[in-house]
Scaffold this motif. Structure first.
Motif, short mmCIF file in Angstrom:
data_model
loop_
_atom_site.label_atom_id
_atom_site.label_comp_id
_atom_site.label_asym_id
_atom_site.label_seq_id
_atom_site.Cartn_x
_atom_site.Cartn_y
_atom_site.Cartn_z
N GLY A 1 12.94 -23.99 6.20
CA GLY A 1 12.71 -25.36 6.62
C GLY A 1 11.57 -25.93 5.81
N PRO A 2 11.29 -27.23 5.97
CA PRO A 2 10.23 -27.86 5.16
C PRO A 2 8.84 -27.31 5.41
N HIS A 3 8.63 -26.71 6.59
CA HIS A 3 7.29 -26.21 6.92
C HIS A 3 7.33 -24.79 7.49
N SER A 4 8.41 -24.07 7.17
CA SER A 4 8.59 -22.74 7.75
C SER A 4 9.08 -21.77 6.70
N SER A 5 8.66 -20.50 6.83
CA SER A 5 9.03 -19.46 5.87
C SER A 5 9.45 -18.19 6.59
N ARG A 6 10.35 -17.46 5.96
CA ARG A 6 10.72 -16.12 6.39
C ARG A 6 10.22 -15.15 5.33
N TYR A 7 9.52 -14.10 5.78
CA TYR A 7 8.99 -13.08 4.88
C TYR A 7 9.59 -11.73 5.25
N TYR A 8 9.74 -10.87 4.25
CA TYR A 8 10.17 -9.50 4.47
C TYR A 8 9.18 -8.57 3.79
N LEU A 9 8.85 -7.50 4.47
CA LEU A 9 7.98 -6.47 3.93
C LEU A 9 8.60 -5.10 4.18
N GLN A 10 8.74 -4.33 3.12
CA GLN A 10 9.19 -2.95 3.30
C GLN A 10 8.15 -2.21 4.10
N CYS A 11 8.61 -1.41 5.06
CA CYS A 11 7.68 -0.67 5.92
C CYS A 11 8.29 0.68 6.27
N PRO A 12 7.50 1.61 6.79
CA PRO A 12 8.06 2.91 7.18
C PRO A 12 9.13 2.76 8.25
N LEU A 13 10.14 3.61 8.18
CA LEU A 13 11.18 3.60 9.20
C LEU A 13 10.57 3.84 10.58
N GLY A 14 10.99 3.07 11.55
CA GLY A 14 10.52 3.26 12.90
C GLY A 14 9.18 2.61 13.20
N ASP A 15 8.62 1.89 12.24
CA ASP A 15 7.34 1.21 12.48
C ASP A 15 7.48 0.24 13.65
N ASP A 16 6.42 0.14 14.44
CA ASP A 16 6.38 -0.81 15.54
C ASP A 16 5.85 -2.14 15.01
N PRO A 17 6.46 -3.27 15.41
CA PRO A 17 5.93 -4.56 14.96
C PRO A 17 4.46 -4.75 15.30
N GLY A 18 4.04 -4.12 16.41
CA GLY A 18 2.64 -4.23 16.81
C GLY A 18 1.68 -3.59 15.82
N ALA A 19 2.21 -2.72 14.96
CA ALA A 19 1.36 -2.11 13.94
C ALA A 19 1.07 -3.07 12.79
N TRP A 20 1.64 -4.27 12.88
CA TRP A 20 1.47 -5.27 11.82
C TRP A 20 0.85 -6.54 12.39
N PRO A 21 -0.45 -6.49 12.71
CA PRO A 21 -1.12 -7.73 13.13
C PRO A 21 -1.16 -8.73 11.98
N ASP A 22 -1.51 -9.96 12.31
CA ASP A 22 -1.45 -11.03 11.31
C ASP A 22 -2.23 -10.70 10.04
N ARG B 1 -2.96 -7.87 8.67
CA ARG B 1 -2.28 -6.88 7.83
C ARG B 1 -1.07 -7.49 7.14
N VAL B 2 -0.34 -8.33 7.86
CA VAL B 2 0.83 -8.99 7.27
C VAL B 2 0.44 -9.81 6.05
N TRP B 3 -0.57 -10.67 6.21
CA TRP B 3 -0.94 -11.56 5.11
C TRP B 3 -1.58 -10.81 3.96
N ASP B 4 -2.35 -9.77 4.27
CA ASP B 4 -2.92 -8.95 3.18
C ASP B 4 -1.82 -8.30 2.36
N ALA B 5 -0.81 -7.74 3.05
CA ALA B 5 0.29 -7.08 2.34
C ALA B 5 1.09 -8.09 1.52
N LEU B 6 1.34 -9.27 2.08
CA LEU B 6 2.09 -10.28 1.35
C LEU B 6 1.33 -10.75 0.11
N CYS B 7 0.04 -10.99 0.25
CA CYS B 7 -0.76 -11.42 -0.91
C CYS B 7 -0.71 -10.38 -2.02
N THR B 8 -0.78 -9.10 -1.64
CA THR B 8 -0.76 -8.03 -2.64
C THR B 8 0.60 -7.89 -3.29
#
Length: 413
Positions: free
Chosen positions: A239-260, A262-269
């Motif tokens: 959308g004009p102001h929305s994005s979908r991101y994908y990050l490879q992660c270990p199998l079985g990872d809990d979404p809670g292990a990815w606070p904001d 960590r998400v943005w640091d990984a995406l920037c890298t």
């Protein structure tokens, strides 16, 4: 037994009747599921004057908010145009045909248009397509019933299958029909109505985990796939102001292990963009990449459409587009049956669908392995890493390879 039943060569199952005092309703097609597949089937049938009833177990609000795919490929755009529906049901701007690959921070732009005549792909998020399909169907007097519970199918190999359900107020209903379109996804009830041993399930676990994140953050200039030693990442417009991101992660990872943070640091890298604009995360979940094909996509008068028949890795954006292709073939087959008494499309439905399904599965698998092996984050080793990098180099430097890639991204006719 009519001509179509005789072609099946099966003994018809007895149809069930409604509960005492209940008068069954009759229609030509009962569509189970009001996602992109089901609503496309319903709109195409309505456009050629064939009546149908759509049953959806969720509420209208839930279905309208559900977000998944974001690009309607050019073949699907041309399909809607051929039915006179493109202007009604497609939203979002045209896709400019540019896909960006970022390999260890180095940018490569690939033109994924195949040069064919006619309209190109559209950046149309799934929820926008669903909302427009819903509005169009209801505007034409379509029958769409939400919160349908306890749906069951009976007499699928007879000449008039029966569908039973309970409405939101608990009242039982019985529908008789000529055909059932199973558009209720991988976890729906329609495929489970097929007896054991009839369908063959072909499955593949890619051994790859992804975190998917939806955020109120600026979309990229072009859909972006990034390869790095830290793992795969992607950034797509929603959308004009929305994005979908994908990050490879270990199998079985809990979404809670990815606070904001960590998400943005990984995406920037991984996207090699230290200045990437962050935004509020509105949804996150983890899942493992898998592929699945059921063969055949038909049992008696039940026809499986979209995810009810096949799941494809998200790479290449083929999932929703395959569902639209199935819907087109099914609607044309029913139209030919009703209008011309021609059952060729019905008999050939599964074979025709599966030809495209396997072609798109192969392309999706190729792209999945390439971008993950090239980063060597899957443990595939240096040999496969070099092979994957060679494939990417060929894509970036060979006009012939680029044209072949564009043809597959666009969607073969």
């Amino acid at each position: 037994m009519d001509a179509f039943d005789a072609e099946l060569g099966e003994r018809p199952e007895p149809a069930t009747v409604g509960e005492p005092g209940e008068e069954p309703e009759s229609t030509t097609v009962v569509v189970i599921g009001a996602g992109p597949a089901g609503l496309t089937v319903a709109n195409l049938l309505r456009s050629c004057g064939i009546d149908c009833i759509v049953l959806e177990r969720r509420s209208r609000e839930y279905v309208a908010r559900r977000q998944r795919a974001g690009i309607v490929e050019s073949r699907a755009v041309r399909m809607f145009a051929s039915w006179g529906l493109a202007d009604l049901v497609l939203g979002g701007p045209p896709h400019d045909g540019i896909l960006e690959f970022r390999v260890d921070g180095e940018r490569h732009f690939v033109d994924d248009t195949d040069g064919s005549a006619g309209p190109g792909a559209r950046l149309c998020p799934q929820q926008v397509l669903v909302q427009k399909l819903t509005t169009a169907h209801l505007a034409e007097g379509g029958d769409l019933r939400y919160e349908a519970a306890d749906v069951s199918l009976h007499g699928l190999t007879g000449d008039r299958p029966t569908v039973r359900y309970r409405s939101a107020d608990g009242v039982p209903h019985t529908l008789t029909c000529a055909f059932v379109a199973g558009c209720d996804g991988d976890h729906g009830i329609t495929r489970t109505a097929v007896p054991d041993g009839v369908l063959t399930a072909h499955t593949l676990d890619h051994g790859i985990g992804w975190l998917t994140v939806l955020a109120d953050a600026p979309p990229p200039a072009h859909p972006l796939l990034a390869v790095s030693p830290q793992g795969f990442a992607a950034h797509f417009p929603r959308g004009p102001h929305s994005s979908r991101y994908y990050l490879q992660c270990p199998l079985g990872d809990d979404p809670g292990a990815w606070p904001d943070d960590r998400v943005w640091d990984a995406l920037c890298t991984r996207l090699a963009d230290p200045a990437l604009t962050a935004g509020p995360v509105t949804d996150r979940e983890t899942f493992r990449l898998r592929s699945l094909v059921h063969d055949p996509m038909q049992y008696g008068r039940l026809f499986l459409v979209g995810d009810a028949a096949h799941i494809v890795s998200p790479m290449g954006g083929k999932g929703m587009n395959l569902a639209l292709y199935d819907a087109d073939l099914f609607a044309r087959a029913v139209r030919d049956h009703v209008r011309d008494h021609d059952d060729t499309g019905l008999r050939e439905y599964s074979r025709r669908c599966l030809r495209r399904v396997w072609n798109d599965q192969e392309f999706s698998h190729w792209l999945t392995r390439t971008v993950h092996d090239a980063g060597d984050a899957t443990g595939s080793g240096p040999f496969l890493r070099h092979l994957a990098r060679a494939r990417l180099d060929r894509l970036f430097t060979s006009p012939t390879a680029t044209r072949a890639f564009a043809e597959l991204m666009t969607g073969l006719e």
